[in-house]
Write an enzyme that holds these catalytic residues in place. Sequence first.
Site, PDB file in Angstrom:
ATOM      1  N   TYR A 143      -3.914   6.886  -3.360  1.00 53.49           N
ATOM      2  CA  TYR A 143      -3.311   6.872  -2.018  1.00 53.49           C
ATOM      3  C   TYR A 143      -2.637   8.228  -1.742  1.00 53.49           C
ATOM      4  CZ  TYR A 143      -0.005   5.714   1.696  1.00 53.49           C
ATOM      5  OH  TYR A 143       0.725   5.719   2.858  1.00 53.49           O
ATOM      6  N   LYS A 201       1.505  -3.896   4.134  1.00 50.64           N
ATOM      7  CA  LYS A 201       0.111  -4.213   4.396  1.00 50.64           C
ATOM      8  C   LYS A 201      -0.098  -5.739   4.335  1.00 50.64           C
ATOM      9  CE  LYS A 201       0.074   0.268   4.307  1.00 50.64           C
ATOM     10  NZ  LYS A 201      -0.209   1.066   3.117  1.00 50.64           N
ATOM     11  N   ARG A 212      24.047  -3.401  -1.631  1.00 49.97           N
ATOM     12  CA  ARG A 212      23.020  -2.526  -2.221  1.00 49.97           C
ATOM     13  C   ARG A 212      22.569  -3.111  -3.557  1.00 49.97           C
ATOM     14  NH1 ARG A 212      24.856   1.075  -5.182  1.00 49.97           N
ATOM     15  NH2 ARG A 212      26.283   2.051  -3.716  1.00 49.97           N
ATOM     16  N   ASP A 221      -1.134  -0.248  -8.515  1.00 52.29           N
ATOM     17  CA  ASP A 221      -0.812  -0.397  -7.099  1.00 52.29           C
ATOM     18  C   ASP A 221      -1.756  -1.470  -6.558  1.00 52.29           C
ATOM     19  OD1 ASP A 221      -0.693  -0.181  -4.324  1.00 52.29           O
ATOM     20  OD2 ASP A 221      -0.290   1.977  -4.371  1.00 52.29           O
TER      21      ASP A 221
HETATM   22  C1  LIG Z   1       0.436   2.237   2.413  1.00 51.52           C
HETATM   23  C2  LIG Z   1       0.272   2.380   0.967  1.00 51.52           C
HETATM   24  C3  LIG Z   1       1.323   2.842   0.146  1.00 51.52           C
HETATM   25  C4  LIG Z   1       2.660   3.311   0.713  1.00 51.52           C
HETATM   26  O1  LIG Z   1       3.391   2.277   1.259  1.00 51.52           O
HETATM   27  P1  LIG Z   1       4.445   2.461   2.466  1.00 51.52           P
HETATM   28  O2  LIG Z   1       4.929   1.077   2.686  1.00 51.52           O
HETATM   29  O3  LIG Z   1       3.694   3.044   3.634  1.00 51.52           O
HETATM   30  O4  LIG Z   1       5.499   3.396   1.960  1.00 51.52           O
HETATM   31  C5  LIG Z   1       1.106   2.902  -1.227  1.00 51.52           C
HETATM   32  N1  LIG Z   1      -0.071   2.563  -1.760  1.00 51.52           N
HETATM   33  C6  LIG Z   1      -1.112   2.144  -1.008  1.00 51.52           C
HETATM   34  C7  LIG Z   1      -2.396   1.778  -1.683  1.00 51.52           C
HETATM   35  C8  LIG Z   1      -0.986   2.033   0.366  1.00 51.52           C
HETATM   36  O5  LIG Z   1      -2.026   1.626   1.116  1.00 51.52           O
END
Ligand SMILES: *Cc1c(COP(=O)(O)O)cnc(C)c1O
Length: 388
Positions: A97, A194, A45, A169
Amino acid sequence: MQEITKIIHSLPVDPLTGSISTPVYQTATFVQDAPGEHRGFDYARSNNPTRQVLENLIAQLEHGQRGLAFASGLAAIDCVLKLLGAGDEIVAVDDIYGGSFRLFTHVYEKFGVKITYTDTTDAQNVLKALSPRTRLVWLESPTNPTLKVSDIEAIARYTHAAGALLVVDNTFCSPAIQTPLTLGADIVIHSATKYLAGHSDVIAGLLAIRDRELGDRLKFIQNASGGILGPWDSWLTIRGIETLPLRIEAHSRNALAVAQALQAHEAVAEVFYPGLPTHKNHDVATRQQRHFGGVVSFRLKEDSIEAARAFATATSLFKLAESLGGVKSLVCHPATMTHKSIPAEKRHASGVSDSLIRLSCGIEGAQDLVQDVLQALSVCLEPAATDC
Ligand SMILES: *Cc1c(COP(=O)(O)O)cnc(C)c1O
């Protein structure tokens, strides 16, 4: 050295065996030479060699001092929020988001954290929203799904003058497009699910931190809370990042071609893509981004849920699914999918109209993608199409 060369050659060859691929250390613990004497790893961890390769890689790509890898993008976001205490405030981008909104509002507000949402495309709005209790300013640029772009450098100046930290982000861009830490941000967040992993086959989150001391505090929270990324998923994410710059070029090239085709079409009312000169924040995007990314949104002239559904079910290469950033193209209808839980009035106010459609352009051939969009639009124009 060029970026792609740097990425590929920054991944170490395994010193034990010469393995050219990063080994997957599928272990929970590490044998110690004597009590408390170990080789840098005691419990998985806290540290895992496979995860550590990924953490070093994201730190390098985002020009940070430290990288951290989590079980999801939201686990990474949650770690940052744990820097706060009751009475602290966040100023956040208004079309944030949905998952971040849910975490802020339905989990952290009950612990006494206050969140103010504002349209950050005008940096003055951020200045007005800052208070002596503001600890974090929270940006996404471009936003989801209307692709609004904010001036990261200007907002970083206001944020720091108020004694707060700027969090960006960077999921929609990836470091192949923009590196917010070099524009003054303190923390970068990724849903590596993504573009970074890039193949729609893993859920993962990453942080990159500009300052070592802040990085150490977040590392402490990560270990204390435990939302770490496992070794296999770390390996998949590393494997994805090796081709990131190539994919981002293809995603961006395809998205521009699709955006231009949409803009020229009689059934389309408005196209949102930062690479189009008609985009409201095109100048800022050109200044802070190297490419314009793979996501395009648009509104139909017939602004109804039915018309959007007819389009979204008529594409064949664009598969109907949530998420984005993978090699295969996806189509999403936010009003009935990702933004379904937001009341219609609030949804409309943030620009997510009934017919808004979001396309995540993959890395297929640009002509094939344009063709698919045109044939789906022609279905919408047919008078016989009862749905349109
Ligand atoms: C998908 C997404 C998240 C969350 O990420 P996960 O991997 O699904 O937990 C956060 N910010 C943005 C802009 C996203 O597109």
